[in-house]
Scaffold this motif. Structure first.
Motif, PDB file in Angstrom:
ATOM      1  N   GLN A   1       0.838  -1.184   0.000  1.00 38.15           N
ATOM      2  CA  GLN A   1       0.000   0.000   0.000  1.00 38.15           C
ATOM      3  C   GLN A   1       0.878   1.241   0.000  1.00 38.15           C
ATOM      4  N   VAL A   2       0.417   2.257  -0.719  1.00 35.12           N
ATOM      5  CA  VAL A   2       1.200   3.488  -0.884  1.00 35.12           C
ATOM      6  C   VAL A   2       0.524   4.618  -0.138  1.00 35.12           C
ATOM      7  N   GLN A   3       1.315   5.360   0.620  1.00 38.23           N
ATOM      8  CA  GLN A   3       0.817   6.555   1.296  1.00 38.23           C
ATOM      9  C   GLN A   3       1.452   7.786   0.655  1.00 38.23           C
ATOM     10  N   VAL A   4       0.647   8.840   0.565  1.00 40.15           N
ATOM     11  CA  VAL A   4       1.101  10.097  -0.047  1.00 40.15           C
ATOM     12  C   VAL A   4       0.879  11.204   0.969  1.00 40.15           C
ATOM     13  N   ALA A   5       1.947  11.902   1.311  1.00 38.95           N
ATOM     14  CA  ALA A   5       1.859  12.952   2.326  1.00 38.95           C
ATOM     15  C   ALA A   5       2.375  14.264   1.756  1.00 38.95           C
ATOM     16  N   GLU A   6       1.538  15.287   1.826  1.00 36.16           N
ATOM     17  CA  GLU A   6       1.893  16.613   1.324  1.00 36.16           C
ATOM     18  C   GLU A   6       2.225  17.540   2.480  1.00 36.16           C
ATOM     19  N   SER A   7       3.010  18.561   2.179  1.00 35.01           N
ATOM     20  CA  SER A   7       3.264  19.620   3.141  1.00 35.01           C
ATOM     21  C   SER A   7       3.462  20.919   2.382  1.00 35.01           C
ATOM     22  N   GLY A   8       3.307  22.005   3.094  1.00 36.11           N
ATOM     23  CA  GLY A   8       3.397  23.318   2.486  1.00 36.11           C
ATOM     24  C   GLY A   8       2.021  23.916   2.348  1.00 36.11           C
TER      25      GLY A   8
ATOM     26  N   SER B   1       5.730  33.896  -3.241  1.00 39.83           N
ATOM     27  CA  SER B   1       6.165  32.537  -3.565  1.00 39.83           C
ATOM     28  C   SER B   1       5.765  31.572  -2.463  1.00 39.83           C
ATOM     29  N   LEU B   2       5.640  30.326  -2.860  1.00 35.32           N
ATOM     30  CA  LEU B   2       5.280  29.270  -1.921  1.00 35.32           C
ATOM     31  C   LEU B   2       5.831  27.961  -2.462  1.00 35.32           C
ATOM     32  N   SER B   3       6.147  27.048  -1.565  1.00 29.63           N
ATOM     33  CA  SER B   3       6.684  25.763  -1.984  1.00 29.63           C
ATOM     34  C   SER B   3       5.872  24.641  -1.369  1.00 29.63           C
ATOM     35  N   LEU B   4       5.570  23.630  -2.169  1.00 30.56           N
ATOM     36  CA  LEU B   4       4.884  22.433  -1.701  1.00 30.56           C
ATOM     37  C   LEU B   4       5.819  21.234  -1.839  1.00 30.56           C
ATOM     38  N   SER B   5       5.659  20.276  -0.970  1.00 30.56           N
ATOM     39  CA  SER B   5       6.406  19.034  -1.104  1.00 30.56           C
ATOM     40  C   SER B   5       5.478  17.851  -0.869  1.00 30.56           C
ATOM     41  N   CYS B   6       5.878  16.712  -1.429  1.00 29.77           N
ATOM     42  CA  CYS B   6       5.052  15.513  -1.348  1.00 29.77           C
ATOM     43  C   CYS B   6       5.965  14.301  -1.309  1.00 29.77           C
ATOM     44  N   ALA B   7       5.712  13.405  -0.373  1.00 29.45           N
ATOM     45  CA  ALA B   7       6.523  12.200  -0.256  1.00 29.45           C
ATOM     46  C   ALA B   7       5.644  10.965  -0.332  1.00 29.45           C
ATOM     47  N   ALA B   8       6.103   9.992  -1.094  1.00 32.34           N
ATOM     48  CA  ALA B   8       5.421   8.707  -1.185  1.00 32.34           C
ATOM     49  C   ALA B   8       6.157   7.684  -0.334  1.00 32.34           C
ATOM     50  N   SER B   9       5.383   6.888   0.394  1.00 34.77           N
ATOM     51  CA  SER B   9       5.986   5.864   1.235  1.00 34.77           C
ATOM     52  C   SER B   9       5.140   4.607   1.183  1.00 34.77           C
TER      53      SER B   9
ATOM     54  N   VAL C   1       8.447  14.760  -4.438  1.00 34.75           N
ATOM     55  CA  VAL C   1       8.271  15.742  -5.499  1.00 34.75           C
ATOM     56  C   VAL C   1       7.977  17.094  -4.869  1.00 34.75           C
ATOM     57  N   TYR C   2       8.505  18.136  -5.511  1.00 43.04           N
ATOM     58  CA  TYR C   2       8.350  19.493  -5.008  1.00 43.04           C
ATOM     59  C   TYR C   2       7.653  20.349  -6.067  1.00 43.04           C
ATOM     60  N   LEU C   3       6.989  21.384  -5.612  1.00 37.52           N
ATOM     61  CA  LEU C   3       6.410  22.369  -6.509  1.00 37.52           C
ATOM     62  C   LEU C   3       6.773  23.749  -5.972  1.00 37.52           C
ATOM     63  N   GLN C   4       7.636  24.438  -6.699  1.00 36.96           N
ATOM     64  CA  GLN C   4       8.002  25.804  -6.356  1.00 36.96           C
ATOM     65  C   GLN C   4       7.094  26.743  -7.142  1.00 36.96           C
ATOM     66  N   MET C   5       6.360  27.564  -6.431  1.00 42.33           N
ATOM     67  CA  MET C   5       5.392  28.463  -7.067  1.00 42.33           C
ATOM     68  C   MET C   5       5.828  29.908  -6.852  1.00 42.33           C
TER      69      MET C   5
ATOM     70  N   ASP D   1      -4.548  31.426  -8.682  1.00 43.45           N
ATOM     71  CA  ASP D   1      -3.864  30.195  -8.282  1.00 43.45           C
ATOM     72  C   ASP D   1      -4.448  29.609  -6.999  1.00 43.45           C
ATOM     73  N   THR D   2      -5.343  30.343  -6.376  1.00 40.82           N
ATOM     74  CA  THR D   2      -5.975  29.864  -5.156  1.00 40.82           C
ATOM     75  C   THR D   2      -6.744  28.576  -5.425  1.00 40.82           C
ATOM     76  N   ALA D   3      -6.410  27.530  -4.667  1.00 39.17           N
ATOM     77  CA  ALA D   3      -7.035  26.225  -4.862  1.00 39.17           C
ATOM     78  C   ALA D   3      -6.510  25.260  -3.810  1.00 39.17           C
ATOM     79  N   VAL D   4      -7.141  24.099  -3.750  1.00 39.97           N
ATOM     80  CA  VAL D   4      -6.562  22.978  -3.006  1.00 39.97           C
ATOM     81  C   VAL D   4      -5.640  22.237  -3.965  1.00 39.97           C
ATOM     82  N   TYR D   5      -4.416  22.051  -3.561  1.00 35.58           N
ATOM     83  CA  TYR D   5      -3.414  21.380  -4.393  1.00 35.58           C
ATOM     84  C   TYR D   5      -3.250  19.941  -3.910  1.00 35.58           C
ATOM     85  N   TYR D   6      -3.329  19.025  -4.865  1.00 35.73           N
ATOM     86  CA  TYR D   6      -3.247  17.595  -4.558  1.00 35.73           C
ATOM     87  C   TYR D   6      -2.008  16.988  -5.215  1.00 35.73           C
ATOM     88  N   CYS D   7      -1.322  16.160  -4.464  1.00 34.29           N
ATOM     89  CA  CYS D   7      -0.204  15.407  -5.008  1.00 34.29           C
ATOM     90  C   CYS D   7      -0.732  14.084  -5.560  1.00 34.29           C
TER      91      CYS D   7
END
Length: 120
Positions: free
Chosen positions: A1-8, A17-25, A78-82, A89-95
């Motif tokens: 099973q894969v878990q996806v965790a976002e931050s930012g 500017s804003l940065s998002l990150s996402c890790a899969a485990s 994975v990262y997203l530098q905005m 650009d206002t929205a919920v961002y999903y990894c």
């Protein structure tokens, strides 16, 4: 099973500017692609940026030149530098993470989403 965790995410002023990150485990064989989608109120979820294991990238026209997606394969992150953020650009961002659990079973997993608000 894969878990996806976002931050930012959070609140930022227009032009900021804003940065998002996402890790899969979890347990999987390989990750094929990682990327970001967003959904504004009353709108459909749309692609923002995606990168595959080979390093190629694909961006929505509305974010080209302002957003940069990057991936650290060794860390399944994975990262997203905005930059130059706009109110639209206002929205919920999903990894999103796609890959294979083993030689035959694929997976397509989503994070819980993180809110980005661009407002003065």
């Amino acid at each position: 099973q894969v878990q996806v965790a976002e931050s930012g995410g959070g609140l930022v002023q227009p032009g900021g500017s804003l940065s998002l990150s996402c890790a899969a485990s979890g347990s999987f064989y390989t990750i094929i692609a990682m990327g970001w989608y967003r959904q504004a109120p009353g709108e459909e979820r749309e692609l923002v940026a995606v990168t595959n294991r080979g390093g190629s990238t694909n961006y929505a026209e509305s974010v080209k030149g302002r957003f940069t997606v990057s991936r650290l394969n060794a860390m399944n992150t994975v990262y997203l530098q905005m930059n130059s953020l706009k109110p639209e650009d206002t929205a919920v961002y999903y990894c999103n993470v796609r890959g294979y659990s083993d030689y035959v079973r694929s997976f397509d997993e989503w994070g819980q989403g993180t809110l980005v608000t661009v407002s003065s």
